[in-house]
Design a protein around this motif. Structure first.
Motif, short mmCIF file in Angstrom:
data_model
loop_
_atom_site.label_atom_id
_atom_site.label_comp_id
_atom_site.label_asym_id
_atom_site.label_seq_id
_atom_site.Cartn_x
_atom_site.Cartn_y
_atom_site.Cartn_z
N ARG A 24 0.81 -1.21 0.00
CA ARG A 24 0.00 0.00 0.00
C ARG A 24 0.85 1.26 0.00
N GLY A 25 2.18 1.08 -0.12
CA GLY A 25 3.09 2.22 -0.18
C GLY A 25 3.45 2.81 1.16
N GLN A 26 3.07 2.16 2.25
CA GLN A 26 3.37 2.67 3.59
C GLN A 26 4.77 2.24 4.02
N PRO A 27 5.51 3.11 4.74
CA PRO A 27 6.86 2.74 5.18
C PRO A 27 6.81 1.63 6.22
N VAL A 28 7.79 0.74 6.17
CA VAL A 28 7.90 -0.38 7.09
C VAL A 28 9.30 -0.36 7.70
N GLU A 29 9.39 -0.52 9.02
CA GLU A 29 10.69 -0.51 9.70
C GLU A 29 11.35 -1.89 9.64
N ALA A 30 12.57 -1.94 9.14
CA ALA A 30 13.33 -3.19 9.10
C ALA A 30 13.80 -3.55 10.50
N GLU A 31 13.58 -4.80 10.90
CA GLU A 31 14.04 -5.24 12.21
C GLU A 31 15.45 -5.83 12.13
N GLN A 32 15.67 -6.74 11.20
CA GLN A 32 16.98 -7.38 11.05
C GLN A 32 17.36 -7.42 9.58
N VAL A 33 18.61 -7.04 9.32
CA VAL A 33 19.15 -7.09 7.96
C VAL A 33 20.52 -7.75 8.04
N TYR A 34 20.71 -8.81 7.28
CA TYR A 34 21.98 -9.53 7.27
C TYR A 34 22.52 -9.58 5.84
N PHE A 35 23.86 -9.62 5.75
CA PHE A 35 24.54 -9.76 4.47
C PHE A 35 25.44 -10.99 4.54
N THR B 149 24.31 -11.91 -0.54
CA THR B 149 22.92 -12.29 -0.34
C THR B 149 22.43 -11.54 0.88
N MET B 150 21.37 -10.75 0.68
CA MET B 150 20.86 -9.90 1.75
C MET B 150 19.53 -10.48 2.26
N SER B 151 19.38 -10.55 3.58
CA SER B 151 18.16 -11.02 4.21
C SER B 151 17.55 -9.87 4.99
N VAL B 152 16.25 -9.61 4.76
CA VAL B 152 15.55 -8.50 5.41
C VAL B 152 14.30 -9.05 6.08
N SER B 153 14.09 -8.70 7.35
CA SER B 153 12.88 -9.11 8.05
C SER B 153 12.27 -7.91 8.74
N ALA B 154 10.93 -7.90 8.79
CA ALA B 154 10.18 -6.85 9.46
C ALA B 154 8.96 -7.49 10.10
N SER B 155 8.55 -6.96 11.24
CA SER B 155 7.45 -7.55 12.00
C SER B 155 6.17 -7.56 11.17
N GLY B 156 5.55 -8.77 11.09
CA GLY B 156 4.29 -8.92 10.38
C GLY B 156 4.41 -9.13 8.90
#
Length: 732
Positions: A405-416, A448-455
């Motif tokens: 929906r175009g809303q900003p989402v906060e990244a919780e964990q980002v790994y490379f 390889t980048m891993s991105v996770s965000a709540s929900g």
């Protein structure tokens, strides 16, 4: 004009206002009746104003106070800070609001003795269930109010879950109303006598607590000129036993402190900002009131900045002397040297750092920022010293995360991850706008980048990073959830099962992202997600991460349901007891087949080890525990549920579990399963004896080793020293 005349309503309002003012003045100069009433209701006079704590009214209705934390330079004062002592021999009954959550009809009793074996009266004994998850909260990143709330919740939990009593004239104590299925941690203490602790005492047991004497170290800390040092830390430990150190920080204008310790010969290591201790001081604490003076030397202070090639400050860069501070310190101490552990620091938002407790000498310092580092050598002298670093900031990546929906989402964990599978250490900046995350200090290359965000589902993307700044926008898709139930077709137990989701074409060893692994509940139900919609492999994993089965399923946005029916083969429940017939917690039971297949599990608090998903057939069952063992027994595992009972005993030999190829053991024919009875003519009672005797006869030209194999004794000759085996304590 009518507007200038008082109406009847105006007069009424004026009278009401004057009366309100008179009542306000009267209430201001006279103590409130409510305060006096509250005081009379509590059976005591109202507290004087000077007695109130900051932020609380002396006339306020009494409430349950927050936990009180003594300051570091002010130890608890007997009679003021100490809690009321409980009645001897009787468990205190806390208010209803703080009754422990564990309840039952079991009791736990015991006897308190001093170090001479005499019963001690009036010892405060506390009991708390061993499985209580009561870790001290990490408040380092919290605001003061949040930290206070977290600590208050922690102490409220301890208060609710802790039972307290005291020993009677015969030194006996008893706790009642305990859960018979649980174990409890006991603690006993009496000032001027000592303290004792006992972990995992089972409900229903009768135990002994032997008080270990302790005493107080009375000390004073000064600088080289004799002036008091007001802020300092003291670490006490026995020589060659620093891992048992007791440490406290103090704040005292006169540099004086008292610290509880076990007494005897101790090493005292002190540190203070701007000062250092060349060597730990060996002291003797015998309970006397003699003050010991510790003199610290003027330290070297090193400060500076860390910047990139353009002169921009680098925040959170690490400055350290050599490698890891802790391992360096332990290495030096094991070699008989000493140096404080304060030789590492992080830069602030302006790229500044400061080390204020260095011994004046030559150092090699390293500055690290992400993957970039620089090493410099400097000789520092007492007082101020300066050392600046310039580092390559490498690649800087700014992630912009949005949902559909175009809303900003906060990244919780980002790994490379690099292509060789190693994880990259990158520096994360504070976000400057919602939905962004910036990382720098990355060596240019493919990742390889891993991105996770709540929900939202965790995403993996292949990225190519170059020097300088770059931006990557990611849209987090709507998520899929997976739930269901697992049943057994063979009637075996499903205990210890877990589920893992592996994306199509993905390495299963990388499939541990958020929402992609879960433990199956005891009733067989499970729930996974959120994950990306698409084709997934659902792996069912048994104990020791053995893959039991796999299914491919296509998951859609929203809820997905899938039930498994699996052939669990056989399961074995082993009831393990010690020499007294009590459950042996944390014993380990292992099945091994003639083909080398192994299945194992640890025992729970009831002494039950449940091994699941066993291939039917014949096995050898071995059970071991701390300082206990049992003879190996043959068992036949059938499909479905199987049971066995094992009683542990004191070991009387050692069992070989592994033979190293091309070793002495392999050349003379020793094999796994052999029981070692003697070494060099001396009796072997446990695995520790094997190591002790091997060291004792190291260098001998020839020694004899006697083993038992299939009930027959055999002897072999070998050289003293390394044998080439691994093993465990055992019982013949």
């Amino acid at each position: 004009m009518s507007a200038n005349r008082f109406s009847g309503l105006n007069l009424v309002l004026l009278a009401v206002t004057i009366c309100a003012l008179l009542f306000g003045v009267y209430g201001f100069i006279r103590p409130s009746d409510s305060a006096a009433t509250a005081a009379r209701g509590n059976g005591k006079a109202a507290a004087p104003e000077s007695a109130s704590r900051e932020g609380t009214s002396p006339d306020a209705e009494p409430t349950r106070p927050d936990p009180v934390f003594p300051t570091r330079d002010e130890p608890p004062v007997p009679g003021r800070d100490a809690a009321p002592k409980p009645v001897a021999g009787v468990t205190t009954t806390p208010p209803e609001a703080v009754v422990p959550t564990d309840k039952g009809d079991a009791q736990l009793s015991g006897l308190v003795l001093n170090h001479e074996g005499k019963a001690v009266q009036g010892v405060v004994v506390t009991a708390r269930r061993s499985n209580l998850n009561a870790d001290v909260p990490d408040v380092g990143s919290l605001q003061p109010a949040e930290a206070r709330d977290a600590l208050n919740r922690y102490f409220a939990l301890l208060q609710r879950e802790t039972r307290s009593t005291s020993s009677d004239s015969e030194g006996r104590f008893r706790f009642t109303g305990l859960d018979p299925r649980l174990a409890y941690d006991l603690s006993a203490q009496l000032d001027a006598v000592g303290r004792a602790e006992l972990r995992r005492a089972a409900a229903g047991d009768n135990v002994r607590l032997i008080l270990k004497p302790h005493t107080l170290l009375i000390g004073r800390v000064t600088g080289p000129d004799g002036a008091a040092i007001s802020e300092f830390s003291v670490r006490l430990y026995r020589r060659n036993a620093e891992w048992e150190a007791r440490e406290r920080s103090f704040s005292a204008a006169d540099g004086r402190f008292t610290m509880e310790c076990d007494g005897g010969a101790l090493m005292a290591a002190l540190s203070a900002p701007g000062f250092y201790q060349p060597q730990p001081t060996e002291i003797s604490v015998e309970g006397s009131a003699v003050e010991q003076v510790f003199t610290l030397e003027q330290a070297a202070i090193l400060s500076g900045t860390v910047r990139d090639a353009s002169g921009n400050p680098l925040a959170n860069a690490r400055i350290s002397s050599g490698g890891d501070a802790r391992s360096r310190s332990m290495d030096r101490r094991s070699a008989g040297n000493w140096e404080d552990e304060s030789s590492s620091a992080r830069t602030d938002s302006l790229g500044r750092y400061r080390l204020d407790s260095l011994a004046p000498r030559e150092y090699t310092f390293s500055a690290r920022y992400g993957e970039s580092s620089d090493t410099r050598t400097i000789t520092v002298s007492a007082g101020e010293n300066t050392l600046d670093f310039t580092l390559d900031a490498g690649a800087t990546l700014t992630l912009k995360l949005r949902n559909t929906r175009g809303q900003p989402v906060e990244a919780e964990q980002v790994y490379f991850w690099r292509k060789d599978g190693r994880w990259l250490q990158a520096e994360r900046h504070l976000a400057r706008e919602p939905g962004t995350a910036t990382f720098s200090g990355i060596k240019p290359g493919d990742y390889t980048m891993s991105v996770s965000a709540s929900g939202y589902p965790s995403l993996r993307r292949e990225v190519k990073l170059t020097s300088g700044e770059q931006t990557l926008e990611l849209e987090l898709p709507e998520s899929a959830m997976l739930g269901g139930r697992i049943t057994s077709s063979s009637g075996g137990s499903i205990a210890g099962l877990s589920l893992r989701l592996v994306k199509e074409g993905e390495d299963e060893n990388m499939a541990w992202g958020s929402g992609r692994w879960t433990q199956v509940k005891s009733d067989g139900s499970f729930r996974l997600g959120p994950v990306e919609p698409g084709l997934w492999t659902i792996d069912l994993l048994g104990q020791d991460w053995r893959k039991v089965s796999s299914e491919k399923r296509s998951l859609v946005i929203g809820e997905n349901s899938f039930d498994f029916t699996v052939n669990t083969g056989g399961s074995l429940t082993v009831r393990i007891t010690d020499e007294t017939g009590k459950p042996a917690q944390w014993a380990y039971a292992m099945l091994e087949s003639a083909q080398g297949k192994r299945f194992g599990a640890n025992a729970n608090a009831q002494g039950l080890a449940e091994i699941t998903f066993i291939d039917p057939g014949d096995y050898i069952l071995r059970v071991t525990a701390s300082r206990l063992a049992a003879p190996a027994v043959s068992v036949n595992i059938r499909a479905g549920v199987n049971e066995a009972a094992v009683s542990l005993k004191t070991p009387n030999c050692a069992r070989i579990t592994t033979v190293t190829p091309n070793s002495q053991a392999a050349r003379i024919g020793l094999a796994p399963g052999d029981l070692i009875i003697e070494y060099a003519g001396e009796k072997v009672n446990n695995w520790e004896d094997v190591g002790r005797l091997r060291r004792k006869y190291e260098g001998s030209a020839e020694v004899a080793i006697t083993i038992e194999r299939n009930g027959q004794l055999q002897s072999f000759n070998l050289k003293g020293g390394q044998i080439g085996i691994d093993g465990e304590s055992a019982v013949r």
